[in-house]
Design a protein around this motif. Sequence first.
Motif, PDB file in Angstrom:
ATOM      1  N   VAL A  52       0.838  -1.203   0.000  1.00  0.00           N
ATOM      2  CA  VAL A  52       0.000   0.000   0.000  1.00  0.00           C
ATOM      3  C   VAL A  52       0.869   1.248   0.000  1.00  0.00           C
ATOM      4  O   VAL A  52       0.640   2.184  -0.778  1.00  0.00           O
ATOM      5  CB  VAL A  52      -0.947  -0.007   1.212  1.00  0.00           C
ATOM      6  CG1 VAL A  52      -1.651   1.343   1.358  1.00  0.00           C
ATOM      7  CG2 VAL A  52      -1.975  -1.124   1.080  1.00  0.00           C
ATOM      8  N   VAL A  56       1.110   4.182  -2.821  1.00  0.00           N
ATOM      9  CA  VAL A  56       0.833   5.579  -2.491  1.00  0.00           C
ATOM     10  C   VAL A  56       1.988   6.469  -2.937  1.00  0.00           C
ATOM     11  O   VAL A  56       1.790   7.526  -3.561  1.00  0.00           O
ATOM     12  CB  VAL A  56       0.585   5.733  -0.977  1.00  0.00           C
ATOM     13  CG1 VAL A  56       0.597   7.209  -0.562  1.00  0.00           C
ATOM     14  CG2 VAL A  56      -0.750   5.099  -0.590  1.00  0.00           C
ATOM     15  N   LEU A  81      -0.283   7.467   6.529  1.00  0.00           N
ATOM     16  CA  LEU A  81      -0.459   6.015   6.615  1.00  0.00           C
ATOM     17  C   LEU A  81      -0.516   5.559   8.070  1.00  0.00           C
ATOM     18  O   LEU A  81      -1.299   4.671   8.429  1.00  0.00           O
ATOM     19  CB  LEU A  81       0.688   5.315   5.889  1.00  0.00           C
ATOM     20  CG  LEU A  81       0.651   5.415   4.360  1.00  0.00           C
ATOM     21  CD1 LEU A  81       2.002   5.009   3.765  1.00  0.00           C
ATOM     22  CD2 LEU A  81      -0.461   4.548   3.786  1.00  0.00           C
ATOM     23  N   ALA A  84      -3.933   6.607   9.429  1.00  0.00           N
ATOM     24  CA  ALA A  84      -4.983   5.701   8.973  1.00  0.00           C
ATOM     25  C   ALA A  84      -4.983   4.417   9.795  1.00  0.00           C
ATOM     26  O   ALA A  84      -6.048   3.909  10.186  1.00  0.00           O
ATOM     27  CB  ALA A  84      -4.788   5.388   7.493  1.00  0.00           C
ATOM     28  N   PRO A 177     -13.469  12.248  -0.189  1.00  0.00           N
ATOM     29  CA  PRO A 177     -13.506  11.473   1.061  1.00  0.00           C
ATOM     30  C   PRO A 177     -14.908  11.119   1.501  1.00  0.00           C
ATOM     31  O   PRO A 177     -15.155   9.998   1.984  1.00  0.00           O
ATOM     32  CB  PRO A 177     -12.831  12.417   2.072  1.00  0.00           C
ATOM     33  CG  PRO A 177     -11.946  13.276   1.242  1.00  0.00           C
ATOM     34  CD  PRO A 177     -12.692  13.489  -0.031  1.00  0.00           C
ATOM     35  N   LEU A 180     -16.322   8.374  -0.764  1.00  0.00           N
ATOM     36  CA  LEU A 180     -15.743   7.080  -0.393  1.00  0.00           C
ATOM     37  C   LEU A 180     -16.336   6.566   0.914  1.00  0.00           C
ATOM     38  O   LEU A 180     -16.714   5.396   1.028  1.00  0.00           O
ATOM     39  CB  LEU A 180     -14.222   7.211  -0.260  1.00  0.00           C
ATOM     40  CG  LEU A 180     -13.441   7.514  -1.535  1.00  0.00           C
ATOM     41  CD1 LEU A 180     -11.977   7.779  -1.191  1.00  0.00           C
ATOM     42  CD2 LEU A 180     -13.543   6.362  -2.522  1.00  0.00           C
ATOM     43  N   PRO A 204      -9.214   7.492   7.386  1.00  0.00           N
ATOM     44  CA  PRO A 204      -8.723   6.813   6.177  1.00  0.00           C
ATOM     45  C   PRO A 204      -9.369   7.330   4.903  1.00  0.00           C
ATOM     46  O   PRO A 204      -8.714   7.429   3.864  1.00  0.00           O
ATOM     47  CB  PRO A 204      -9.076   5.344   6.442  1.00  0.00           C
ATOM     48  CG  PRO A 204      -9.085   5.226   7.934  1.00  0.00           C
ATOM     49  CD  PRO A 204      -9.647   6.521   8.424  1.00  0.00           C
ATOM     50  N   ALA A 205     -10.660   7.663   4.963  1.00  0.00           N
ATOM     51  CA  ALA A 205     -11.332   8.198   3.775  1.00  0.00           C
ATOM     52  C   ALA A 205     -10.808   9.589   3.429  1.00  0.00           C
ATOM     53  O   ALA A 205     -10.643   9.924   2.247  1.00  0.00           O
ATOM     54  CB  ALA A 205     -12.843   8.240   3.997  1.00  0.00           C
ATOM     55  N   ALA A 208      -7.393   8.863   1.829  1.00  0.00           N
ATOM     56  CA  ALA A 208      -7.531   8.240   0.506  1.00  0.00           C
ATOM     57  C   ALA A 208      -8.105   9.224  -0.500  1.00  0.00           C
ATOM     58  O   ALA A 208      -7.654   9.281  -1.662  1.00  0.00           O
ATOM     59  CB  ALA A 208      -8.410   6.997   0.600  1.00  0.00           C
ATOM     60  N   TRP A 211      -5.415  11.639  -1.518  1.00  0.00           N
ATOM     61  CA  TRP A 211      -4.457  10.995  -2.430  1.00  0.00           C
ATOM     62  C   TRP A 211      -5.037  10.895  -3.831  1.00  0.00           C
ATOM     63  O   TRP A 211      -4.357  11.223  -4.818  1.00  0.00           O
ATOM     64  CB  TRP A 211      -4.119   9.607  -1.887  1.00  0.00           C
ATOM     65  CG  TRP A 211      -3.156   8.831  -2.737  1.00  0.00           C
ATOM     66  CD1 TRP A 211      -1.819   9.080  -2.902  1.00  0.00           C
ATOM     67  CD2 TRP A 211      -3.458   7.680  -3.548  1.00  0.00           C
ATOM     68  NE1 TRP A 211      -1.270   8.148  -3.757  1.00  0.00           N
ATOM     69  CE2 TRP A 211      -2.250   7.294  -4.171  1.00  0.00           C
ATOM     70  CE3 TRP A 211      -4.618   6.965  -3.796  1.00  0.00           C
ATOM     71  CZ2 TRP A 211      -2.181   6.182  -5.018  1.00  0.00           C
ATOM     72  CZ3 TRP A 211      -4.560   5.867  -4.637  1.00  0.00           C
ATOM     73  CH2 TRP A 211      -3.353   5.488  -5.244  1.00  0.00           C
ATOM     74  N   LEU A 212      -6.272  10.474  -3.945  1.00  0.00           N
ATOM     75  CA  LEU A 212      -6.909  10.376  -5.254  1.00  0.00           C
ATOM     76  C   LEU A 212      -7.021  11.748  -5.911  1.00  0.00           C
ATOM     77  O   LEU A 212      -6.832  11.886  -7.120  1.00  0.00           O
ATOM     78  CB  LEU A 212      -8.288   9.737  -5.119  1.00  0.00           C
ATOM     79  CG  LEU A 212      -8.326   8.252  -4.779  1.00  0.00           C
ATOM     80  CD1 LEU A 212      -9.769   7.807  -4.514  1.00  0.00           C
ATOM     81  CD2 LEU A 212      -7.702   7.427  -5.896  1.00  0.00           C
TER      82      LEU A 212
END
Length: 217
Positions: A52, A56, A81, A84, A177, A180, A204-205, A208, A211-212
């Motif tokens: 992971v 990333v 990370l 999360a 976020p 997700l 975490p959302a 993530a 990051w997206l």
Amino acid sequence: MSAAALVSIALLGALVGLVVPLVSRRFATADARSWAFPGPQPVRRPWVAPMVAASVFVGLAVAVGDDPALPVFLAVAAVGLVLAGVDLACLRLPDPLVLAAGLLALGGLSAAALLSGTPGRLLGALGGAAGAGGAHVLLALLPRSRLGFGDVKLAAVLGLPLGWLGRDALLAGLLLPHVLHGGLVLGLLAARKVHRNTLLPLGPALLAGAWLAALLP
């Protein structure tokens, strides 16, 4: 960016991934367990975190490219990370980790703006932090909101690198976020893995989604 550079960044990410579970356990509270899914703990797969983290890091390297702020993005991702992992374990976003991510982002982006002669991008980063933090404060104050102020502080921190990338990345980082998280909640409810009153981590959302958003053209 050359293939050799990407391989090096992937290896760096994998090394970070080896450390992430160890650091996460140090910050997780004693009651950290599979709170969302009662029952036996899943079999640990030590290769998951390195994979992971490597993904990333490579994703950010491809998206950010030769931008002088790339090391800042990677540093914030490394702390993210860990955050999360802690949030998944015990529904907490420890202030020391959020503060560390914020200081890395602010200090690193300030240095990148100075070295590249682009002070306007630093103003964009600060505006991103203010906008993301303010939007999540409003969400946290809504009736029956389950948004914690740890989530608000993390959103403000993530607004720094997103604001550096520009308005489109910031807007995507604000929206993704919650898309997700909402999709995950609906899926878990449909599978009867959780109940309507089950608390689920948003950290975490947020990470993530940011990051997206950074990967978007």
